[in-house]
Design an enzyme around this catalytic site. Structure first.
Site, PDB file in Angstrom:
ATOM      1  N   GLY A  66      16.792 -17.249   2.440  1.00 25.49           N
ATOM      2  CA  GLY A  66      15.448 -16.399   2.791  1.00 25.49           C
ATOM      3  C   GLY A  66      14.160 -17.376   2.284  1.00 25.49           C
ATOM      4  O   GLY A  66      13.526 -17.515   3.420  1.00 25.49           O
ATOM      5  N   LYS A  67      14.034 -17.396   1.295  1.00 25.65           N
ATOM      6  CA  LYS A  67      13.032 -18.389   0.649  1.00 25.65           C
ATOM      7  C   LYS A  67      13.059 -19.831   1.018  1.00 25.65           C
ATOM      8  O   LYS A  67      11.865 -20.165   1.468  1.00 25.65           O
ATOM      9  CB  LYS A  67      12.928 -17.994  -0.870  1.00 25.65           C
ATOM     10  CG  LYS A  67      12.326 -16.735  -1.063  1.00 25.65           C
ATOM     11  CD  LYS A  67      11.951 -16.611  -2.691  1.00 25.65           C
ATOM     12  CE  LYS A  67      11.542 -15.173  -3.045  1.00 25.65           C
ATOM     13  NZ  LYS A  67      12.493 -13.965  -2.719  1.00 25.65           N
ATOM     14  N   GLU A 120       5.588 -11.968  11.080  1.00 19.76           N
ATOM     15  CA  GLU A 120       5.090 -11.110  12.142  1.00 19.76           C
ATOM     16  C   GLU A 120       4.580  -9.942  11.557  1.00 19.76           C
ATOM     17  O   GLU A 120       5.193  -9.272  10.395  1.00 19.76           O
ATOM     18  CB  GLU A 120       6.202 -10.899  13.101  1.00 19.76           C
ATOM     19  CG  GLU A 120       5.732 -10.110  14.266  1.00 19.76           C
ATOM     20  CD  GLU A 120       6.857 -10.267  15.207  1.00 19.76           C
ATOM     21  OE1 GLU A 120       7.187  -8.991  15.944  1.00 19.76           O
ATOM     22  OE2 GLU A 120       7.317 -11.529  15.677  1.00 19.76           O
ATOM     23  N   SER A 146       8.218  -4.909   7.169  1.00 20.63           N
ATOM     24  CA  SER A 146       9.046  -3.784   6.366  1.00 20.63           C
ATOM     25  C   SER A 146       8.654  -3.824   5.054  1.00 20.63           C
ATOM     26  O   SER A 146       8.258  -5.023   4.353  1.00 20.63           O
ATOM     27  CB  SER A 146      10.308  -4.082   6.740  1.00 20.63           C
ATOM     28  OG  SER A 146      11.023  -5.080   5.885  1.00 20.63           O
ATOM     29  N   SER A 196       7.061 -12.331  -2.921  1.00 20.54           N
ATOM     30  CA  SER A 196       7.724 -12.946  -4.071  1.00 20.54           C
ATOM     31  C   SER A 196       7.656 -14.568  -3.743  1.00 20.54           C
ATOM     32  O   SER A 196       7.195 -15.400  -4.736  1.00 20.54           O
ATOM     33  CB  SER A 196       9.031 -12.682  -4.041  1.00 20.54           C
ATOM     34  OG  SER A 196       9.843 -13.523  -5.068  1.00 20.54           O
ATOM     35  N   TYR A 246     -14.021  -9.680  -8.740  1.00 19.19           N
ATOM     36  CA  TYR A 246     -15.269  -9.791  -8.128  1.00 19.19           C
ATOM     37  C   TYR A 246     -16.388  -9.940  -9.229  1.00 19.19           C
ATOM     38  O   TYR A 246     -16.689  -9.048 -10.121  1.00 19.19           O
ATOM     39  CB  TYR A 246     -15.320  -8.489  -7.458  1.00 19.19           C
ATOM     40  CG  TYR A 246     -16.516  -8.298  -6.180  1.00 19.19           C
ATOM     41  CD1 TYR A 246     -16.271  -8.952  -5.185  1.00 19.19           C
ATOM     42  CD2 TYR A 246     -17.645  -7.715  -6.460  1.00 19.19           C
ATOM     43  CE1 TYR A 246     -17.556  -9.016  -4.101  1.00 19.19           C
ATOM     44  CE2 TYR A 246     -18.688  -7.723  -5.389  1.00 19.19           C
ATOM     45  CZ  TYR A 246     -18.199  -8.445  -4.289  1.00 19.19           C
ATOM     46  OH  TYR A 246     -19.276  -8.598  -3.259  1.00 19.19           O
TER      47      TYR A 246
END
Length: 132
Positions: free
Chosen positions: A4-5, A25, A29, A38, A85
């Site tokens: 995946g990564k 996109e 989920s 991650s 900030y």
């Protein structure tokens, strides 16, 4: 080997070659958000391990270096508590201890090595065809 990564890194390398930024996109989920966050955290924190490279670094610089959209970098920096900030603007605030802690707990992630990526983006259509 976590595909995946690795695939995420290939996608971002292709975006960098095209001179653009990429993003998954939306909406993501819950599992997708965890996976991308991650990956983004790993990539961004690895940039911060090189002290010379990060002096006065901006979110735009990180985006150009990684191919990750500014919005995704900002949300990752917020999640890692690395952005503050101050005097009316957002400032990246990184302490060596934070980076060291991340690197100790980070799993070894195999990412795309751009040196072995031979793909080049196609030429723009306007450049390929001369108008009469």
């Amino acid at each position: 080997f976590y595909t995946g990564k690795f695939l995420m890194s290939v996608s971002y390398e292709l975006s960098k070659r095209e001179g653009t930024t990429g993003s998954p996109e939306k909406p993501l989920s819950d599992l997708g958000k965890i996976s991308y966050r991650s990956y983004w955290a790993h990539v961004v924190l690895n940039i911060f391990t090189n002290q010379e490279r990060i002096k006065n670094i901006t979110v735009n610089d990180i985006s150009r270096m990684t191919g990750i959209r500014i919005e995704d970098i900002m949300s990752t920096l917020h999640a890692l508590n690395l952005i503050k900030y101050w005097k009316g603007q957002h400032v990246i605030s990184v302490f060596p201890g934070v980076i060291e802690a991340h690197m100790k707990q980070a799993k070894k992630i195999r990412l795309c090595d751009s040196d072995f990526l031979t793909w080049q983006p196609p030429e723009k259509v306007g450049k390929m065809h001369k108008s009469n």
